[in-house]
Design an enzyme around this catalytic site. Structure first.
Site, PDB file in Angstrom:
ATOM      1  N   ARG A  91       0.834  -1.215   0.000  1.00  0.00           N
ATOM      2  CA  ARG A  91       0.000   0.000   0.000  1.00  0.00           C
ATOM      3  C   ARG A  91       0.864   1.258   0.000  1.00  0.00           C
ATOM      4  O   ARG A  91       0.500   2.278  -0.582  1.00  0.00           O
ATOM      5  CB  ARG A  91      -0.899   0.000   1.240  1.00  0.00           C
ATOM      6  CG  ARG A  91      -1.891  -1.141   1.250  1.00  0.00           C
ATOM      7  CD  ARG A  91      -2.694  -1.131   2.538  1.00  0.00           C
ATOM      8  NE  ARG A  91      -3.647  -2.238   2.572  1.00  0.00           N
ATOM      9  CZ  ARG A  91      -3.431  -3.393   3.202  1.00  0.00           C
ATOM     10  NH1 ARG A  91      -2.294  -3.596   3.841  1.00  0.00           N
ATOM     11  NH2 ARG A  91      -4.343  -4.337   3.196  1.00  0.00           N
ATOM     12  N   ASP A 151      -8.933  -4.730   8.810  1.00  0.00           N
ATOM     13  CA  ASP A 151      -7.973  -5.756   9.263  1.00  0.00           C
ATOM     14  C   ASP A 151      -8.424  -6.342  10.608  1.00  0.00           C
ATOM     15  O   ASP A 151      -8.292  -7.538  10.854  1.00  0.00           O
ATOM     16  CB  ASP A 151      -6.582  -5.140   9.429  1.00  0.00           C
ATOM     17  CG  ASP A 151      -6.227  -4.252   8.248  1.00  0.00           C
ATOM     18  OD1 ASP A 151      -5.681  -4.765   7.273  1.00  0.00           O
ATOM     19  OD2 ASP A 151      -6.547  -3.043   8.299  1.00  0.00           O
ATOM     20  N   ARG A 154     -11.068  -8.795  10.029  1.00  0.00           N
ATOM     21  CA  ARG A 154     -10.489 -10.078   9.577  1.00  0.00           C
ATOM     22  C   ARG A 154      -9.948 -10.848  10.775  1.00  0.00           C
ATOM     23  O   ARG A 154     -10.117 -12.064  10.875  1.00  0.00           O
ATOM     24  CB  ARG A 154      -9.355  -9.808   8.573  1.00  0.00           C
ATOM     25  CG  ARG A 154      -9.864  -9.343   7.221  1.00  0.00           C
ATOM     26  CD  ARG A 154      -8.727  -8.946   6.266  1.00  0.00           C
ATOM     27  NE  ARG A 154      -9.292  -8.525   4.985  1.00  0.00           N
ATOM     28  CZ  ARG A 154      -8.728  -7.647   4.172  1.00  0.00           C
ATOM     29  NH1 ARG A 154      -7.579  -7.078   4.487  1.00  0.00           N
ATOM     30  NH2 ARG A 154      -9.318  -7.327   3.025  1.00  0.00           N
ATOM     31  N   HIS A 178      -2.391   0.845   8.740  1.00  0.00           N
ATOM     32  CA  HIS A 178      -3.066  -0.033   7.782  1.00  0.00           C
ATOM     33  C   HIS A 178      -2.054  -0.262   6.657  1.00  0.00           C
ATOM     34  O   HIS A 178      -1.957   0.514   5.725  1.00  0.00           O
ATOM     35  CB  HIS A 178      -4.338   0.626   7.245  1.00  0.00           C
ATOM     36  CG  HIS A 178      -4.971  -0.150   6.131  1.00  0.00           C
ATOM     37  ND1 HIS A 178      -5.462  -1.423   6.284  1.00  0.00           N
ATOM     38  CD2 HIS A 178      -5.184   0.169   4.820  1.00  0.00           C
ATOM     39  CE1 HIS A 178      -5.955  -1.851   5.131  1.00  0.00           C
ATOM     40  NE2 HIS A 178      -5.797  -0.902   4.227  1.00  0.00           N
TER      41      HIS A 178
HETATM   42  P1  6V0 Z   1     -10.827   2.172  -8.577  1.00  0.00           P
HETATM   43  O1  6V0 Z   1     -11.889   1.155  -8.839  1.00  0.00           O
HETATM   44  O2  6V0 Z   1      -9.759   2.371  -9.597  1.00  0.00           O
HETATM   45  O3  6V0 Z   1     -11.540   3.559  -8.247  1.00  0.00           O
HETATM   46  C1  6V0 Z   1     -10.851   4.745  -8.023  1.00  0.00           C
HETATM   47  C2  6V0 Z   1     -11.718   5.866  -8.555  1.00  0.00           C
HETATM   48  O4  6V0 Z   1     -11.102   7.112  -8.215  1.00  0.00           O
HETATM   49  C3  6V0 Z   1     -11.893   5.851 -10.075  1.00  0.00           C
HETATM   50  O5  6V0 Z   1     -13.267   5.797 -10.421  1.00  0.00           O
HETATM   51  C4  6V0 Z   1     -11.257   7.168 -10.523  1.00  0.00           C
HETATM   52  O6  6V0 Z   1     -11.880   7.754 -11.644  1.00  0.00           O
HETATM   53  C5  6V0 Z   1     -11.419   8.006  -9.274  1.00  0.00           C
HETATM   54  N1  6V0 Z   1     -10.549   9.183  -9.222  1.00  0.00           N
HETATM   55  C6  6V0 Z   1      -9.239   9.279  -9.542  1.00  0.00           C
HETATM   56  N2  6V0 Z   1      -8.816  10.559  -9.381  1.00  0.00           N
HETATM   57  C7  6V0 Z   1      -9.881  11.276  -8.932  1.00  0.00           C
HETATM   58  C8  6V0 Z   1     -10.080  12.628  -8.553  1.00  0.00           C
HETATM   59  N3  6V0 Z   1      -9.085  13.528  -8.610  1.00  0.00           N
HETATM   60  N4  6V0 Z   1     -11.307  13.000  -8.129  1.00  0.00           N
HETATM   61  C9  6V0 Z   1     -12.321  12.116  -8.071  1.00  0.00           C
HETATM   62  N5  6V0 Z   1     -12.199  10.816  -8.422  1.00  0.00           N
HETATM   63  C10 6V0 Z   1     -10.993  10.402  -8.844  1.00  0.00           C
HETATM   64  O7  6V0 Z   1     -10.043   1.818  -7.221  1.00  0.00           O
HETATM   65  P2  6V0 Z   1     -10.678   1.140  -5.918  1.00  0.00           P
HETATM   66  O8  6V0 Z   1     -12.028   1.689  -5.721  1.00  0.00           O
HETATM   67  O9  6V0 Z   1     -10.490  -0.329  -5.994  1.00  0.00           O
HETATM   68  O10 6V0 Z   1      -9.682   1.681  -4.778  1.00  0.00           O
HETATM   69  C11 6V0 Z   1      -9.714   3.028  -4.354  1.00  0.00           C
HETATM   70  C12 6V0 Z   1      -8.755   3.258  -3.191  1.00  0.00           C
HETATM   71  O11 6V0 Z   1      -9.213   2.547  -2.028  1.00  0.00           O
HETATM   72  C13 6V0 Z   1      -7.315   2.767  -3.454  1.00  0.00           C
HETATM   73  O12 6V0 Z   1      -6.398   3.730  -2.980  1.00  0.00           O
HETATM   74  C14 6V0 Z   1      -7.235   1.493  -2.610  1.00  0.00           C
HETATM   75  O13 6V0 Z   1      -5.913   1.181  -2.224  1.00  0.00           O
HETATM   76  C15 6V0 Z   1      -8.098   1.896  -1.416  1.00  0.00           C
HETATM   77  N6  6V0 Z   1      -8.554   0.801  -0.568  1.00  0.00           N
HETATM   78  C16 6V0 Z   1      -8.531   1.017   0.764  1.00  0.00           C
HETATM   79  C17 6V0 Z   1      -8.899   0.038   1.658  1.00  0.00           C
HETATM   80  C18 6V0 Z   1      -8.795   0.304   3.149  1.00  0.00           C
HETATM   81  O14 6V0 Z   1      -8.977  -0.605   3.970  1.00  0.00           O
HETATM   82  N7  6V0 Z   1      -8.508   1.538   3.552  1.00  0.00           N
HETATM   83  C19 6V0 Z   1      -9.381  -1.213   1.181  1.00  0.00           C
HETATM   84  C20 6V0 Z   1      -9.465  -1.417  -0.171  1.00  0.00           C
HETATM   85  C21 6V0 Z   1      -9.016  -0.434  -1.151  1.00  0.00           C
END
Ligand code: 6V0
Length: 306
Positions: A91, A151, A154, A178
């Site tokens: 991460r 976590d 889990r 995390h």
């Molecule tokens: P994804 O499915 O690629 O979605 C990300 C979204 O962000 C996309 O739709 C992009 O268009 C959008 N985006 C990018 N830049 C911008 C911006 N400037 N303004 C608005 N929207 C934007 O990724 P996913 O949803 O799978 O993951 C998103 C984030 O969540 C990542 O950083 C992961 O690492 C994080 N997670 C965090 C977890 C936690 O426990 N904290 C768990 C799972 C994923």
């Protein structure tokens, strides 16, 4: 007369997997809020909002696409925008990419409602929460991250499988960060007020294998299907619910711990003002050393982005 709820929760990055899972969880949990989906990928945001709104007809919540300006005036602003891990990627690698995204989002949201609470979910969540707080200008207690809540869930599931006790009755936390520096708070873990490690079914258990299983799970899911989202969806929606309903529930969220001088994943009671109180967790010497490593890693990363 419109049935739009009074409270609103904006999900920035709601066009993506995690944001959509959070928005859907808010509706499915019957949170009476207007859920606003915001994303630079406007078509994806529109699709998710339309799809999730189909699930809302029998629920108290509603869902629609919205602008950054509307999101800035929301009661709770959840940030899920940004790059996600590739198979095998830690991460912490995401920081350079997601730092710029968080900064530009905070600027687009301004002016931010002075009573808004920001919940950061994007990774690395502890460092990005620190950045979001600084750029937003909101007080520290109003800016938190999802921390090690997932976590810890889990962990509780794994301990439930061993002991036969419901995960909701097991008080045990993953702590610190995390990420790869998180550790298990074994010495503070309790079941029914009793030290967890004294439970008869825990006597022959290899504790390291539980920890490794939790650490590996996200990598395993990403390897198999590209990303993880249902677990974090329900976790973030539950934290948002605590913020809206002033429940004062304790979660291991990213919050600013004065004693260590940084944001970190640590138990705190969450209510409508954000963090109401954080707790001193009992640690043995080995856990204290692991905490030091986590704090050092978070502080070092935060200093780079000041
Ligand atoms: P994804 O499915 O690629 O979605 C990300 C979204 O962000 C996309 O739709 C992009 O268009 C959008 N985006 C990018 N830049 C911008 C911006 N400037 N303004 C608005 N929207 C934007 O990724 P996913 O949803 O799978 O993951 C998103 C984030 O969540 C990542 O950083 C992961 O690492 C994080 N997670 C965090 C977890 C936690 O426990 N904290 C768990 C799972 C994923």
């Amino acid at each position: 007369m419109s049935r739009i709820p009074r409270n609103s929760v904006a999900v920035i990055g709601g066009g993506g997997n995690v944001g959509a899972a959070i928005a859907f969880s808010l509706i499915a949990k019957s949170v009476p809020a207007e859920v606003l989906i915001v994303d630079v990928a406007e078509k994806a945001a529109k699709g998710q909002a339309l799809d999730i709104s189909d699930a809302s007809f029998m629920m108290p919540g509603t869902c629609r696409q919205a602008t950054f300006q509307e999101a800035g005036q929301s009661d709770v602003i959840i940030i899920t925008a940004g790059a996600r891990q590739q198979p095998g990627e830690p991460r912490s690698n995401l920081i350079d990419r997601n730092y710029k995204i968080i900064k530009s989002i905070m600027d687009s949201l301004k002016p931010i409602k002075s009573t808004a609470k920001i919940l950061v979910v994007s990774n690395p969540v502890d460092v990005l929460t620190d950045i979001a707080q600084k750029v937003s200008g909101l007080p520290r207690e109003q800016v938190i991250g999802s921390g090690t809540y997932l976590d810890s869930g889990r962990l509780r599931n794994a301990l439930s499988n061993i002991t036969g006790v419901s995960p909701t009755s097991i008080h045990a936390y993953m702590l610190g960060e995390h990420g790869d520096n998180q550790f298990t708070g074994w010495s503070s873990a309790r079941i029914g007020g009793h030290p967890l490690l004294e439970h008869p079914k825990m006597h022959d258990i290899e504790l390291d294998s539980i920890y490794t299983g939790i650490q590996r799970k996200a990598y395993e899911i990403i390897d198999a299907k590209g990303s993880t989202y249902y677990g974090i969806g329900i976790c973030a929606a539950t934290i948002a619910e605590a913020l809206l309903n002033n429940t004062s529930q304790v979660f291991p969220v990213t919050n600013y711990i004065e004693k260590y001088g940084c944001y970190m994943s640590w138990p705190a009671a969450i209510g409508s003002d954000g963090v109401e109180q954080s707790f001193d967790v009992k640690l043995n010497d080995e856990e204290a050393k692991k905490l030091e490593t986590a704090v050092h890693a978070i502080r070092e990363a935060c200093e780079k982005y000041e």
